[in-house]
Scaffold this active site. Structure first.
Site, PDB file in Angstrom:
ATOM      1  N   LYS A  17       7.945  96.482  18.311  1.00 12.85           N
ATOM      2  CA  LYS A  17       7.090  97.044  19.362  1.00 12.85           C
ATOM      3  C   LYS A  17       7.943  97.684  20.450  1.00 12.85           C
ATOM      4  O   LYS A  17       9.129  97.396  20.621  1.00 12.85           O
ATOM      5  CB  LYS A  17       6.185  95.960  19.973  1.00 12.85           C
ATOM      6  CG  LYS A  17       6.905  94.720  20.539  1.00 12.85           C
ATOM      7  CD  LYS A  17       7.439  94.892  21.924  1.00 12.85           C
ATOM      8  CE  LYS A  17       8.137  93.632  22.438  1.00 12.85           C
ATOM      9  NZ  LYS A  17       8.803  93.834  23.761  1.00 12.85           N
ATOM     10  N   GLY A 107      14.963  93.644  22.348  1.00 11.10           N
ATOM     11  CA  GLY A 107      13.826  93.980  23.188  1.00 11.10           C
ATOM     12  C   GLY A 107      12.660  94.602  22.447  1.00 11.10           C
ATOM     13  O   GLY A 107      11.766  95.173  23.065  1.00 11.10           O
ATOM     14  N   MET A 108      12.659  94.477  21.102  1.00 13.03           N
ATOM     15  CA  MET A 108      11.578  95.070  20.305  1.00 13.03           C
ATOM     16  C   MET A 108      10.743  94.034  19.554  1.00 13.03           C
ATOM     17  O   MET A 108       9.917  94.386  18.721  1.00 13.03           O
ATOM     18  CB  MET A 108      12.151  96.075  19.313  1.00 13.03           C
ATOM     19  CG  MET A 108      12.731  97.320  19.958  1.00 13.03           C
ATOM     20  SD  MET A 108      13.131  98.568  18.719  1.00 13.03           S
ATOM     21  CE  MET A 108      11.484  98.983  18.102  1.00 13.03           C
ATOM     22  N   GLY A 109      10.959  92.765  19.852  1.00 16.41           N
ATOM     23  CA  GLY A 109      10.105  91.733  19.273  1.00 16.41           C
ATOM     24  C   GLY A 109      10.321  91.476  17.796  1.00 16.41           C
ATOM     25  O   GLY A 109       9.367  91.104  17.099  1.00 16.41           O
ATOM     26  N   SER A 112       9.512  87.891  16.857  1.00 13.19           N
ATOM     27  CA  SER A 112       8.062  87.693  16.914  1.00 13.19           C
ATOM     28  C   SER A 112       7.375  88.313  15.705  1.00 13.19           C
ATOM     29  O   SER A 112       6.415  87.756  15.164  1.00 13.19           O
ATOM     30  CB  SER A 112       7.498  88.302  18.199  1.00 13.19           C
ATOM     31  OG  SER A 112       8.039  87.653  19.337  1.00 13.19           O
ATOM     32  N   ASP A 145       5.028  87.336  22.387  1.00  7.29           N
ATOM     33  CA  ASP A 145       4.922  88.602  21.664  1.00  7.29           C
ATOM     34  C   ASP A 145       4.357  88.454  20.253  1.00  7.29           C
ATOM     35  O   ASP A 145       4.058  89.456  19.603  1.00  7.29           O
ATOM     36  CB  ASP A 145       6.301  89.273  21.554  1.00  7.29           C
ATOM     37  CG  ASP A 145       6.769  89.869  22.874  1.00  7.29           C
ATOM     38  OD1 ASP A 145       5.934  90.026  23.777  1.00  7.29           O
ATOM     39  OD2 ASP A 145       7.968  90.170  22.996  1.00  7.29           O
TER      40      ASP A 145
END
Length: 310
Positions: A17, A107-109, A112, A145
């Site tokens: 994301k 930082g892009m998950g 998750s 997330d």
């Protein structure tokens, strides 16, 4: 025929994301911050193959640096599988083959996305048949997330980012990502943000306890207008990430000077996301960034959330 014989394995894909908007509220007494964010799922995805097993094991491969990715219960995907088994009373286990394409600690998950993929894969493999709200509830217990990686598309996140409301996004948005070999710790970024706000509290003024997503972001997404969205991009964590990684500032400047509509740190970073006007412009920017010595990827969004693909 048993379920295990009919479905010996399940393959699931889940997206990374980009936070196209992230407003961070004031530090709360419990040590957390209220967030208001607009998520967009993009075409850089993680894949998991779940296979029946007596225990809970996993292996990790990838096109990104996977050094340091745990393969025990510290891994969110394995914890997701165990949580689903505990909640449904499933007495068997699973082996997870995780193939990572989303940068680790970028930082892009990515972690998750792995957890969301594991929930969907194990639910299908074990035939536990949880409803989407039930899977969402488990996802929220795993991390802020994870529910969005399960849902995908475009959504507004509030609370700690896990309270989701869908957002209408027309058309396609093209991004060029610049990844970094060195990850950034999300808790350190939040700590640096709090320190920055304390140092500059007179200039910054009061910080909202209940942040919200700017209406211009929603208008841009509904219109499918990259230029309008570029003007509305915001990431409160960016100032902290750039203090921890000052080398990223020159890359942001270079990307914007080379044709991007705008550049932003993705989440807590260090991945940088450049919004482009068209797929052709994105391809040109990617080539320029790679010629300048950076690892660059062309992705698009929005894309669906975690789903079975085989």
């Amino acid at each position: 025929m048993t379920i295990a014989e009919e479905f010996p394995s399940v393959r699931v894909r889940a997206p990374g994301k980009i936070n196209v908007y992230l407003e961070v509220g004031a530090l709360q007494d419990d040590g957390y911050h209220e967030l208001a964010t607009a998520f967009q799922a993009v075409s850089l995805c993680e894949e998991i193959v779940a296979t029946h097993s007596d225990g809970f094991t996993m292996a990790v491969t990838g096109t990104v640096d996977i050094d340091g990715v745990p393969v025990d219960d510290r891994n969110l995907a394995l914890r997701a599988a165990r949580l689903l088994a505990a909640e449904t009373g499933y007495e068997g286990g699973v082996h997870l083959e995780v193939h990572k394409q989303v940068p680790v600690a970028g930082g892009m998950g990515g972690g998750s996305a792995d957890a969301a993929a594991a929930l969907v894969a194990c639910d299908a493999l074990w035939d536990t048949r949880l409803s989407h709200p039930e899977l969402h509830r488990l996802a929220a217990r795993l991390g802020a997330d994870v529910p969005f990686a399960l849902k995908g598309g475009t959504a507004i996140g509030t609370g700690r980012g896990d309270v989701l409301n869908p957002a209408l996004a027309r058309g396609r948005f093209d991004w060029v990502l610049v990844t970094s070999e060195e990850g950034v710790s999300t808790p350190k970024v939040y700590g640096e943000l709090d320190a920055h706000r304390e140092r500059h509290r007179v200039d910054i003024g009061p910080i909202a306890a209940r942040p919200s997503v700017d209406a211009e972001v929603l208008h841009a997404l509904r219109a499918g207008d990259p230029a309008m969205l570029a003007a509305a991009l915001r990431n409160d964590l960016q100032v902290a990430t750039l203090r921890l990684r000052p080398d990223l500032a020159s890359i942001l400047e270079y990307g914007e000077a080379s044709g991007a509509l705008a550049g932003i740190v993705s989440g807590s970073g260090p991945t940088l996301a450049f919004l482009c006007a068209t797929p052709e412009h994105a391809a040109e920017l990617r080539a320029l960034l790679e010629a300048d010595g950076h690892t660059a990827l062309h992705v698009h969004g929005p894309v669906p959330g975690a789903r079975v693909i085989g």
